[in-house]
Design a protein around this motif. Structure first.
Motif, PDB file in Angstrom:
ATOM      1  N   ILE A  86      53.648 -62.533 -39.636  1.00 40.32           N
ATOM      2  CA  ILE A  86      53.960 -61.589 -38.552  1.00 40.32           C
ATOM      3  C   ILE A  86      55.388 -61.086 -38.690  1.00 40.32           C
ATOM      4  CG2 ILE A  86      54.304 -61.439 -36.055  1.00 40.32           C
ATOM      5  CD1 ILE A  86      51.859 -63.336 -35.809  1.00 40.32           C
ATOM      6  N   THR A  87      56.326 -61.965 -39.014  1.00 39.86           N
ATOM      7  CA  THR A  87      57.716 -61.549 -39.181  1.00 39.86           C
ATOM      8  C   THR A  87      57.854 -60.543 -40.315  1.00 39.86           C
ATOM      9  OG1 THR A  87      58.501 -63.664 -38.350  1.00 39.86           O
ATOM     10  CG2 THR A  87      60.063 -62.375 -39.658  1.00 39.86           C
ATOM     11  N   GLU A  88      57.167 -60.777 -41.430  1.00 39.68           N
ATOM     12  CA  GLU A  88      57.241 -59.829 -42.541  1.00 39.68           C
ATOM     13  C   GLU A  88      56.661 -58.474 -42.151  1.00 39.68           C
ATOM     14  OE1 GLU A  88      55.556 -61.463 -46.078  1.00 39.68           O
ATOM     15  OE2 GLU A  88      57.178 -62.906 -46.334  1.00 39.68           O
ATOM     16  N   GLN A  89      55.573 -58.472 -41.379  1.00 44.61           N
ATOM     17  CA  GLN A  89      54.996 -57.203 -40.953  1.00 44.61           C
ATOM     18  C   GLN A  89      55.922 -56.464 -39.994  1.00 44.61           C
ATOM     19  OE1 GLN A  89      52.195 -55.598 -41.999  1.00 44.61           O
ATOM     20  NE2 GLN A  89      52.251 -57.188 -43.565  1.00 44.61           N
ATOM     21  N   ILE A  90      56.556 -57.187 -39.094  1.00 46.54           N
ATOM     22  CA  ILE A  90      57.488 -56.548 -38.157  1.00 46.54           C
ATOM     23  C   ILE A  90      58.678 -55.973 -38.916  1.00 46.54           C
ATOM     24  CG2 ILE A  90      59.144 -57.037 -36.313  1.00 46.54           C
ATOM     25  CD1 ILE A  90      57.054 -58.961 -35.151  1.00 46.54           C
ATOM     26  N   GLN A  91      59.217 -56.737 -39.865  1.00 43.31           N
ATOM     27  CA  GLN A  91      60.357 -56.248 -40.621  1.00 43.31           C
ATOM     28  C   GLN A  91      59.982 -55.057 -41.495  1.00 43.31           C
ATOM     29  OE1 GLN A  91      61.839 -59.683 -42.659  1.00 43.31           O
ATOM     30  NE2 GLN A  91      63.013 -60.392 -40.889  1.00 43.31           N
ATOM     31  N   ALA A  92      58.758 -55.016 -41.968  1.00 41.48           N
ATOM     32  CA  ALA A  92      58.323 -53.879 -42.790  1.00 41.48           C
ATOM     33  C   ALA A  92      58.226 -52.602 -41.960  1.00 41.48           C
ATOM     34  CB  ALA A  92      56.981 -54.175 -43.441  1.00 41.48           C
ATOM     35  N   HIS A  93      57.925 -52.743 -40.686  1.00 43.41           N
ATOM     36  CA  HIS A  93      57.777 -51.580 -39.812  1.00 43.41           C
ATOM     37  C   HIS A  93      58.955 -51.432 -38.855  1.00 43.41           C
ATOM     38  CE1 HIS A  93      53.650 -52.396 -41.135  1.00 43.41           C
ATOM     39  NE2 HIS A  93      53.550 -51.094 -41.132  1.00 43.41           N
ATOM     40  N   HIS A  94      60.036 -52.110 -39.152  1.00 40.09           N
ATOM     41  CA  HIS A  94      61.213 -52.082 -38.287  1.00 40.09           C
ATOM     42  C   HIS A  94      61.809 -50.683 -38.263  1.00 40.09           C
ATOM     43  CE1 HIS A  94      65.273 -53.129 -36.840  1.00 40.09           C
ATOM     44  NE2 HIS A  94      64.605 -54.039 -36.162  1.00 40.09           N
TER      45      HIS A  94
END
Length: 143
Positions: free
Chosen positions: A107-115
């Motif tokens: 989830i953290t990687e997905q959030i950072q990818a769409h930050h």
């Protein structure tokens, strides 16, 4: 008295299995954060849980070991109890912690990818895209 020709020199010998494994283990830092975490921390916990499960499977039976691990049977209901209690704790705390940690990393990687990007960065990119293209270089033929 003929002498044998010297063997052709083809460079160093290929690395052995141990050297290849050592190089792969050293390359683990090049993995993404989730892959590194799963390989180093997650696999350590899961290997411990698997060892407990195998120990309990051989001592109390595979079906009982699964039921203790899943929390369907109390470790007090099986014999021997000394190995069932750690398995029960692993099933209650360690396995959900690894699953939760893995989900958290994904989830953290997905959030950072769409930050969201900085406003100045976005405006600069838009300005660059709206500029007319540069003139092509001249051929130098003089005509």
């Amino acid at each position: 008295m003929s002498s044998a020709p010297p063997p052709p020199h083809g460079g160093p010998p290929p690395p052995g299995r141990r050297q290849r494994l050592r190089a792969r283990w050293a390359d683990r830092h090049a993995l993404p954060r989730f892959g590194f975490w799963l390989l180093t921390r997650g696999m350590t916990v899961l290997a411990g849980c698997a060892a407990l499960y195998v120990l309990n499977g051989t001592l109390i039976g595979w079906a009982d070991a699964y039921e203790v691990l899943a929390g369907m049977t109390s470790p007090a209901a099986v014999r021997p109890q000394w190995c069932a209690w750690p398995l029960s704790l692993a099933g209650w705390a360690a396995v959900p912690a690894v699953i939760g940690g893995a989900a958290g990393y994904v989830i953290t990687e997905q959030i950072q990818a769409h930050h969201a990007h900085d406003l100045e960065e976005v405006l600069g990119e838009l300005r660059r895209l709206t500029q007319p293209p540069d003139a092509p270089p001249s051929c130098g033929s003089g005509e």
